[in-house]
Motif scaffolding. Sequence first.
Motif: not given
Length: 452
Positions: A61-68, A99-105, A121-128
């Motif tokens: 969970m922590a790493e996923a949030l970091r990627t965003m 929050l932003h992409g691109p990111a991979t969770v 991720a829906a609130l991020a700017d970009g694809p996740v």
Amino acid sequence: MTESPALPALWPAPVAPGAVDATVTVPGSKSVTNRGLVLAALSSEPGWLRRPLRSRDTLLMAEALRTMGVGIEETASSSSSGPSGTAGGEAWRIIPAGLHGPATVDVGNAGTVMRFLPPVAALADGPVRFDGDPRSYERPLGGVIDALRALGARIDDDNRGALPMTVFGGGALEGGRVEIDASSSSQFVSALLLSAARFNQGVEVRHVGAALPSMPHIRMTVDMLRGVGAQVDTPEAGGEPNVWRVTPGALLGRDLVVEPDLSNAQPFLAAALVTGGRVTIPDWPERTTQPGDALREIFTAMGGSCELTDQGLTFTGSGRIHGIDVDLGEVGELTPGIAAVAALADSPSTLRGVAHLRLHETDRLAALTKELNELGGDVTETADGLHIRPRPLHGGIFHTYEDHRLATAAAVIGLAVEGIEVENVATTGKTLPDFPGLWTDMLDPAVPARRA
């Protein structure tokens, strides 16, 4: 705590040499840690999580949030006096960011990660993109996907209703009213509520379908939302049945101390029941929304007694284990451990209300039936649970299907049955770091304190 060597593929579960008498400090709650991470990441100011759980699910969970784009700084005190399963007084500082992409969770096989983060991720700017372990592809996710689409999100899942998938975040989400069938997992409701204050219209979640399982987890979500300033209307507060509303608004940064994981205390309390001994769990909260608190009532009915003091919860076994007829619909995650104890009881047990366990880390009902019966047990799978008739058990391999709660259930049986070998006990690292070391320490009278 004793350092654990590299774990063998088949871990010999130790037989209890007698009545246990131990104090076991269990790590922090996974459910609280992962909800706290999400809420802090969506807040308007930095916050702290103190004594968080450090396990596979929470680190994912922590790493996923970091990627965003979320900042998470980890600090640890050199003191060894801090409770709740961290290195001394470990704390994580969460610094919200755009929050932003691109990111991979990578969700691993963590239900909280695969369900709580798509709305983020829906609130991020970009694809996740979301991916995970093979088993994660089989776990229900369609309810979250369909609800997010109804609320304005764009998601590509190749019409599977499951992982892998990509959420194309637009920097905001309109929100509003949505109907959802969450009868397969209460996490569907929690997933939408956790991010809802950041939706333009907030959210009104209306559950349609069979009875909701694991209601304490939804109450935990609501309680934690209110703790960071969200306005939440619930059925319990006089609202419509099966309807939750979150008003849009800023979330406040919070300094949150994570409670011990009461569900992870289960095998240690079970040890007191099975051996006729005594186990104390420090820092057991007087008031909590954790489902594991139900263990006090359930294990008392099965033959023990408990006392809650300022020092924690002390559970004492009587030397006898009684069967139980119990509806575990609200506390389904406790089923494997209760089934293990019931297999050692002096009378039959019926565990009801847990059909949804077929969709957890593995099909827990089928797995428990197969593994207990292969040890000589007499377990029948019912439409919504298990019927367990105690029989003399013998040694053998207990397969875990990469399910942490099956591994700890096997260890409980091993206290009373020689020759139990637990396949892949390392899977307990999903929520309970170094379970084998804690277990061995509990059984060693030379170890004065047992601490994760």
